[in-house]
Design a protein around this motif. Structure first.
Motif, PDB file in Angstrom:
ATOM      1  N   ASN A   1       0.797  -1.355  -0.002  1.00 52.73           N
ATOM      2  CA  ASN A   1       0.096   0.060   0.055  1.00 52.73           C
ATOM      3  C   ASN A   1       0.948   1.059  -0.120  1.00 52.73           C
TER       4      ASN A   1
ATOM      5  N   VAL B   1       0.776   5.156   0.702  1.00 52.38           N
ATOM      6  CA  VAL B   1       0.098   6.276   1.188  1.00 52.38           C
ATOM      7  C   VAL B   1       0.790   7.615   0.920  1.00 52.38           C
TER       8      VAL B   1
ATOM      9  N   THR C   1      -2.172  -0.898  -3.780  1.00 48.36           N
ATOM     10  CA  THR C   1      -3.209  -0.344  -3.428  1.00 48.36           C
ATOM     11  C   THR C   1      -2.423   1.169  -3.196  1.00 48.36           C
TER      12      THR C   1
ATOM     13  N   THR D   1      -3.103   4.832  -1.826  1.00 48.08           N
ATOM     14  CA  THR D   1      -4.066   5.803  -0.943  1.00 48.08           C
ATOM     15  C   THR D   1      -3.580   7.222  -1.109  1.00 48.08           C
TER      16      THR D   1
ATOM     17  N   GLN E   1      -3.924  10.872   0.070  1.00 47.41           N
ATOM     18  CA  GLN E   1      -4.392  11.386   1.341  1.00 47.41           C
ATOM     19  C   GLN E   1      -4.226  12.838   1.427  1.00 47.41           C
TER      20      GLN E   1
ATOM     21  N   ASP F   1     -12.117   7.255   2.515  1.00 50.62           N
ATOM     22  CA  ASP F   1     -12.184   7.232   3.925  1.00 50.62           C
ATOM     23  C   ASP F   1     -13.026   7.989   4.610  1.00 50.62           C
TER      24      ASP F   1
ATOM     25  N   SER G   1      -9.673  10.714   2.339  1.00 54.07           N
ATOM     26  CA  SER G   1      -8.732  10.068   1.694  1.00 54.07           C
ATOM     27  C   SER G   1      -9.266   9.159   0.555  1.00 54.07           C
TER      28      SER G   1
ATOM     29  N   ASN H   1      -8.976   5.689  -1.757  1.00 57.38           N
ATOM     30  CA  ASN H   1      -8.227   4.501  -2.098  1.00 57.38           C
ATOM     31  C   ASN H   1      -8.311   4.011  -3.618  1.00 57.38           C
TER      32      ASN H   1
ATOM     33  N   THR I   1      -7.901   0.435  -5.429  1.00 55.66           N
ATOM     34  CA  THR I   1      -7.360  -0.918  -5.076  1.00 55.66           C
ATOM     35  C   THR I   1      -6.935  -1.635  -6.330  1.00 55.66           C
TER      36      THR I   1
END
Length: 261
Positions: free
Chosen positions: A14, A16, A34, A36, A38, A89, A94, A96, A98
């Motif tokens: 992941n 971020v 994935t 993210t 943010q 989120d 945020s 995501n 996938t």
């Protein structure tokens, strides 16, 4: 406008990334990860209005109206590429993505409205997952000069390079850009390098690499020094075995003749 890595944490596939106002945050990942994206928001407030867009011209892909309790993703735009892969989120706003794909590459923008308005941009590039290159012999017969001709080949998508290394030194290479095809890179080695140097072929893109090491014995056969002229003669493994068997039989015949005397 400038590009910078503002904050990045890679953990268990992941990625971020936190946005920085007035900057484009560069995000580079391997397909399947994935991602993210943010914001700097730690807790959504009642008056928060957040809009996520993708591409140019911009397509709205997600929206949050905290006061109305609306958390929506529009994954059927611009062409359905995000279908069933966008998640919001509810605490931070945020986004995501996938099971990332190469088609997800592009510019993402989030606009956050509350007491003030802030906009953050993310330039995302998703690279194809690399497979190790393949080394093969292109020599059709034994060489009297003990030379072995080789090729390293691979299929690559997007920016990258294919290179031969002798030990840790770059021996030869080719740079690739936005190509999706089979690429071959030749190499000629002398058999006496077998116990002196190691060779490897490396396929690389900006965030990952795959290496294949040359197996001299498997691809270049066995090599023996000819009795006449002092020249090295390179032969394949089958010829080498036949020579060993012939030598052994001659040795047995000679020993039998001696014992019989």
């Amino acid at each position: 406008m400038f590009c910078s890595f503002v904050f990045c944490s890679l953990c268990f596939g992941n990625l971020v990334v936190f946005g920085n106002s007035d900057a484009v945050t560069v995000v580079q990942v391997t397909e399947g990860d994935t991602v993210t994206l943010q914001t700097n928001v730690t807790q959504l407030l009642e008056k928060h209005l957040i809009t996520w867009t993708f591409g140019y011209p911009e397509s709205r892909i997600a929206e949050i109206n905290k006061e109305a309790g609306n958390f929506s993703t529009y994954d059927d735009v611009p062409d359905g590429r995000f279908r069933n892969r966008l998640k919001l989120d509810h605490q931070t706003g945020s986004l995501n993505i996938t099971n990332s794909r190469t088609k997800d590459s592009g510019l993402y923008e989030v606009t956050i409205k509350s007491k003030t308005e802030n906009t953050y941009n993310f330039s995302v590039t998703v690279y194809t997952r690399l497979a190790a290159p393949v080394i093969s012999s292109s020599s059709s017969e034994c060489s009297s000069l003990s030379i072995c001709s080789l090729e390293c080949s691979s299929e690559i998508v997007g920016h990258g390079s294919l290179s031969w290394y002798k030990e840790n030194d770059l021996w030869s290479g080719v740079n690739l850009s936005d190509l999706s095809s089979n690429i071959s890179l030749p190499l000629v080695v002398h058999y006496w390098d077998k116990h002196k140097h190691s060779y490897s072929c490396v396929l690389r893109n900006p965030i990952s690499s795959q290496t294949r090491y040359l197996n001299f014995t498997q691809l270049c056969g066995a090599c023996a020094v000819a009795t006449s002229g002092g020249h090295a003669h390179c032969c394949d493994s089958t010829e080498a075995v036949l020579r060993l068997v012939f030598t052994a039989l001659m040795g047995v015949a000679s020993l039998t003749a001696i014992v019989g005397q």
